[in-house]
Design an enzyme around this catalytic site. Structure first.
Site, PDB file in Angstrom:
ATOM      1  N   GLY A  39       1.099  -1.112   0.022  1.00  0.00           N
ATOM      2  CA  GLY A  39       0.175  -0.217  -0.088  1.00  0.00           C
ATOM      3  C   GLY A  39       0.807   1.101  -0.072  1.00  0.00           C
ATOM      4  O   GLY A  39       0.551   2.376   0.705  1.00  0.00           O
ATOM      5  N   GLY A  43      -0.505   7.816   0.619  1.00  0.00           N
ATOM      6  CA  GLY A  43      -0.335   8.210   2.216  1.00  0.00           C
ATOM      7  C   GLY A  43       0.557   7.609   3.251  1.00  0.00           C
ATOM      8  O   GLY A  43       1.842   7.916   2.549  1.00  0.00           O
ATOM      9  N   GLY A  45       1.775   4.768   3.528  1.00  0.00           N
ATOM     10  CA  GLY A  45       3.022   3.705   2.756  1.00  0.00           C
ATOM     11  C   GLY A  45       3.836   4.606   1.839  1.00  0.00           C
ATOM     12  O   GLY A  45       5.177   4.018   1.552  1.00  0.00           O
ATOM     13  N   SER A 170      -3.896  -0.482  14.363  1.00  0.00           N
ATOM     14  CA  SER A 170      -4.662   0.605  14.796  1.00  0.00           C
ATOM     15  C   SER A 170      -5.161   0.241  16.373  1.00  0.00           C
ATOM     16  O   SER A 170      -5.498  -0.865  16.802  1.00  0.00           O
ATOM     17  CB  SER A 170      -5.891   0.637  14.152  1.00  0.00           C
ATOM     18  OG  SER A 170      -6.953   2.002  14.650  1.00  0.00           O
ATOM     19  N   TYR A 193     -13.691  -3.121  10.340  1.00  0.00           N
ATOM     20  CA  TYR A 193     -12.401  -2.418  10.629  1.00  0.00           C
ATOM     21  C   TYR A 193     -11.871  -2.848  11.770  1.00  0.00           C
ATOM     22  O   TYR A 193     -10.802  -3.220  11.665  1.00  0.00           O
ATOM     23  CB  TYR A 193     -12.599  -0.922  10.234  1.00  0.00           C
ATOM     24  CG  TYR A 193     -11.301  -0.150  10.154  1.00  0.00           C
ATOM     25  CD1 TYR A 193     -10.459  -0.414   9.117  1.00  0.00           C
ATOM     26  CD2 TYR A 193     -10.771   0.523  11.290  1.00  0.00           C
ATOM     27  CE1 TYR A 193      -9.263   0.230   9.078  1.00  0.00           C
ATOM     28  CE2 TYR A 193      -9.554   0.935  11.488  1.00  0.00           C
ATOM     29  CZ  TYR A 193      -8.625   0.934  10.499  1.00  0.00           C
ATOM     30  OH  TYR A 193      -7.431   1.531  10.167  1.00  0.00           O
TER      31      TYR A 193
END
Length: 300
Positions: A39, A43, A45, A170, A193
């Site tokens: 990724g 962003g 990554g 997260s 998520y």
């Protein structure tokens, strides 16, 4: 915790010669090393890929969009520091992830760093989102893809030992309902998520000892809360932090001289996972068994 910190400080003062100041450890250098950041066309990554290249690494850039991937490679090339290559893969397909892993394994005998960063967040969907395999989409992209890569690339990581796996997770967490992992019950999709992110933390805790025995340190990390990324903007939530803050937190761990295998890092320090299920060894073992079954990729 305070007592332990005081004891550590006292032990250092007693051990240090009088008048000698503490010399901080030099961060690890990635010059000449190979790093895979999933990724990494946007962003966090992308910023990690640029930072690693600036430190002299060869970075395997990953994403779905070839144009954006090549743009990152071109930026690294123009910088004159490090090097990069783009390899495309759609992580919503388990077969695509397996093929991607096989490509990397076959072309890079040694892999010094794997950053499982690729992720999606589906916040306001009216119903469950499914992958082409029929699985809950966030569970596939955020979690199962990382399971496949860590385990399929373990021989390559071991060849470069001491090496590292950083799972970007997260503080968002929802316990796994093993009777409905794919969130098919009414309104269960709202847990998607948090479930995928807690799964990353639980996988890290469970696999880390076996990885460490082969010279590979695996940790999970909360980079920063609601960074100003395309993903956060897409779910309509105001950003609280910047991508630069998240990058600095993760790079601090990537280059740290020592890490605690299996730990969940928040603000640069090991922290308790944000759901007590992470401490349930039976739940972690059950997740590992399920992951191997769903992906066809066994653990270490």
């Amino acid at each position: 915790m305070r007592i332990a910190m005081v004891a550590f400080a006292l032990s250092f003062l007693l051990a240090a010669p009088p008048g000698q100041a503490q010399v901080p450890d030099e961060p690890l250098s990635y010059t000449g090393k190979t790093a895979l950041v999933t990724g990494s066309t946007d962003g966090l990554g992308r910023e990690l890929a640029l930072s690693l290249a600036a430190d002299g690494a060869h970075v395997i850039v990953h994403g779905r969009n070839a144009e954006r991937g090549q743009a990152v490679v071109d930026e690294i090339t123009r910088s004159g520091k490090g090097s990069a290559r783009f390899v495309a893969a759609d992580f919503s397909s388990l077969q695509a992830v397996r093929q991607f892993a096989d490509t990397i394994a076959g072309e890079y005998a040694r892999l010094d760093l794997l950053v499982n960063n690729a992720g999606i967040a589906i916040r306001q969907a009216p119903r469950r989102s499914a992958s082409e395999d029929g699985h809950e989409l966030q569970f596939v992209v955020n979690y199962l893809a990382g399971w496949i890569l860590a385990n399929r690339l373990l021989p390559n990581l071991e060849a470069a030992a001491p090496s590292r796996v950083i799972n970007v997770s997260s503080i968002s967490a929802h316990a796994i309902d093993f009777d409905d992992v794919m969130l098919e019950r009414p309104d269960a999709h709202h847990r998607g998520y948090g479930q995928s992110k807690l799964s990353q933390v639980m996988m890290t805790m469970e696999l880390a000892p076996a990885f460490a025995a082969r010279g590979v340190t695996m940790i999970s990390v909360h980079p920063a809360t609601l960074m100003d990324t395309t993903m956060v903007k897409g779910i309509g939530v105001p950003a609280r932090t910047t991508v630069a803050e998240g990058r600095d937190h993760v790079m601090g761990l990537v280059t740290a001289t020592a890490l605690q295998p299996g730990a969940f890092y928040v603000d640069g320090r090991p922290a308790a996972p944000f759901d007590e299920q992470a401490g349930d060894s039976e739940a972690r073992a059950r997740l590992v068994e399920l992951s191997a079954e769903l992906t066809g990729v066994p653990g270490p």
